[in-house]
Design a protein around this motif. Structure first.
Motif, short mmCIF file in Angstrom:
data_model
loop_
_atom_site.label_atom_id
_atom_site.label_comp_id
_atom_site.label_asym_id
_atom_site.label_seq_id
_atom_site.Cartn_x
_atom_site.Cartn_y
_atom_site.Cartn_z
N LYS A 211 0.82 -1.21 0.00
CA LYS A 211 0.00 0.00 0.00
C LYS A 211 0.86 1.27 0.00
CE LYS A 211 -3.85 2.25 2.42
NZ LYS A 211 -3.19 3.57 2.58
N LYS A 212 1.91 1.28 0.79
CA LYS A 212 2.77 2.47 0.85
C LYS A 212 3.32 2.83 -0.51
CE LYS A 212 7.03 4.28 2.90
NZ LYS A 212 8.18 4.00 3.81
N SER A 213 3.75 1.82 -1.28
CA SER A 213 4.36 2.09 -2.59
C SER A 213 3.34 2.64 -3.59
CB SER A 213 5.01 0.82 -3.14
OG SER A 213 4.04 -0.14 -3.51
N VAL A 214 2.09 2.22 -3.45
CA VAL A 214 1.03 2.73 -4.34
C VAL A 214 0.64 4.15 -3.91
CG1 VAL A 214 -1.26 2.29 -5.30
CG2 VAL A 214 0.22 0.36 -4.70
N ASP A 215 0.62 4.40 -2.62
CA ASP A 215 0.36 5.76 -2.13
C ASP A 215 1.41 6.73 -2.64
OD1 ASP A 215 -1.90 4.99 -0.72
OD2 ASP A 215 -0.83 4.69 1.17
N VAL A 216 2.68 6.31 -2.60
CA VAL A 216 3.76 7.18 -3.08
C VAL A 216 3.64 7.43 -4.57
CG1 VAL A 216 6.26 7.41 -3.33
CG2 VAL A 216 5.32 6.48 -1.22
N LEU A 217 3.22 6.40 -5.32
CA LEU A 217 3.01 6.57 -6.77
C LEU A 217 1.99 7.67 -7.03
CD1 LEU A 217 3.62 5.40 -9.66
CD2 LEU A 217 1.58 3.97 -9.34
N ALA A 218 0.92 7.67 -6.25
CA ALA A 218 -0.12 8.70 -6.40
C ALA A 218 0.39 10.07 -6.01
CB ALA A 218 -1.34 8.32 -5.56
N GLU A 219 1.14 10.13 -4.93
CA GLU A 219 1.56 11.42 -4.37
C GLU A 219 2.75 12.04 -5.09
OE1 GLU A 219 2.35 10.21 -0.40
OE2 GLU A 219 0.24 9.76 0.04
N LYS A 220 3.66 11.20 -5.59
CA LYS A 220 4.92 11.71 -6.14
C LYS A 220 5.00 11.67 -7.66
CE LYS A 220 9.94 11.34 -5.56
NZ LYS A 220 11.04 10.76 -4.74
N VAL A 221 4.24 10.79 -8.28
CA VAL A 221 4.39 10.58 -9.73
C VAL A 221 3.22 11.14 -10.52
CG1 VAL A 221 4.73 8.86 -11.54
CG2 VAL A 221 5.83 8.56 -9.31
N PHE A 222 2.02 10.68 -10.23
CA PHE A 222 0.84 11.15 -10.97
C PHE A 222 0.28 12.40 -10.30
CE2 PHE A 222 0.73 6.47 -11.97
CZ PHE A 222 1.15 6.61 -13.29
N VAL A 223 1.10 13.42 -10.24
CA VAL A 223 0.81 14.59 -9.40
C VAL A 223 -0.29 15.47 -9.96
CG1 VAL A 223 3.08 14.65 -8.32
CG2 VAL A 223 2.73 15.82 -10.51
N ASN A 224 -0.52 15.44 -11.27
CA ASN A 224 -1.54 16.29 -11.88
C ASN A 224 -2.75 15.52 -12.39
OD1 ASN A 224 -0.14 18.77 -11.51
ND2 ASN A 224 1.23 18.21 -13.19
N ALA A 225 -2.73 14.22 -12.23
CA ALA A 225 -3.87 13.40 -12.63
C ALA A 225 -4.96 13.49 -11.56
CB ALA A 225 -3.45 11.95 -12.83
N LYS A 226 -6.16 13.15 -11.97
CA LYS A 226 -7.29 13.12 -11.02
C LYS A 226 -7.32 11.73 -10.38
CE LYS A 226 -9.92 16.38 -13.86
NZ LYS A 226 -8.91 16.50 -14.95
#
Length: 289
Positions: free
Chosen positions: A227-242
């Protein structure tokens, strides 16, 4: 289902499969696989999508499954080729064949976290990922950290140098991989910037340009995408996606275990697969968890 050969911009023949619905809903779904997983693993899922009205496509990256070359040793293939040639070509084909359809994407593991490594993302209206993660090893549990360090810091480079490819099937990591694919996988896991470092290396970093709706799904017992790695993907990588997040606890569905791949097993089509179509048709608000 119909097998299709798609020639990429650099002349490599990629094999894709089209699952055509009897009653079309004017939506196309392209399914991108995780590293080392052949497209046949997703055939039942694609058939089910077609039964719901979607034109569904699976494909194998070069060096994998139906897109294997005659000789894996010494084959020149990288994450750049998988994203900028293979995924891009399949996307263009699906768009050409169904120009008026809404184009959707399901990405498993690498198939989701690599979306910003080519410009193909711009053709899609909506994304859903299963087990796609920010792969830096320190986002994993302690036991997995040691496995990753020993495997991708030592074993993978050693076997790459001896054999000229990585026999990932020897350790239960899917089909054998071209040498540079295995090396890029190691970078994704060992470099603090993970896939961003590879995107920058190949001068194809488009992650900030993604603005479409995305559902990132994590699974509670998934050791390869905690879960942590998926949370980081959302927060750090797909920063402008909805971005919307969904965390699945298997026991809530009376499922003993799921892990990294089993979401796509046929036995889960009644309980789990409607998560995909429900979100593409509506949103997470209508998904039972």
């Amino acid at each position: 289902m119909n097998a299709i050969q798609i020639n990429t911009a650099d002349g490599y023949p990629i094999t894709a499969t089209h699952f055509e619905p009897a009653q079309k809903n004017k939506k196309t779904i392209v399914i991108s696989t995780g590293v080392g997983l052949p497209q046949r693993f997703f055939f039942n899922f694609a058939k089910w999508l077609a039964s719901k009205g979607y034109d569904a496509y699976t494909f194998d990256y070069r060096g994998i499954g139906l897109s294997k070359s005659k000789r894996l040793k010494g084959m020149k293939a990288s994450y750049y080729d998988w994203t900028n040639h293979d995924f891009t070509s399949v996307t263009a084909y699906a768009k050409k064949i169904h120009p008026s359809n809404t184009l959707l994407h399901v990405g498993h593991s690498f198939g989701g976290n690599s979306l910003g490594m080519s410009t193909a993302f711009q053709h899609y209206d909506k994304f859903l990922t299963i087990g796609s993660q920010y792969g830096y090893y320190k986002n994993f549990p302690a036991k997995m950290q040691w496995i990753i360090l020993l495997g991708f810091g030592g074993l993978v480079p050693l076997l790459n140098s001896i054999l000229g490819y990585f026999p990932s099937n020897w350790i239960g990591l899917g089909e054998p991989l071209p040498k540079q694919i295995a090396a890029d996988w190691g970078t994704l896991l060992l470099n603090k910037e993970s896939m961003l470092s590879l995107a920058n290396k190949y001068k194809e970093n488009h992650y900030k340009k993604l603005t479409q709706p995305m559902l990132l799904v994590s699974i509670d017992d998934d050791n390869f995408a905690p879960k942590k790695s998926v949370d980081v993907l959302a927060e750090k990588v797909f920063v402008n996606a909805k971005v919307e997040r969904l965390h699945i606890v298997p026991q809530n569905y009376h499922i003993r275990k799921l892990g990294h791949n089993d979401f796509f097993r046929k036995r889960h089509k009644e309980l789990l697969w409607p998560i995909v179509t429900t979100w593409f048709e509506t949103s997470t608000k209508n998904i039972k968890v």
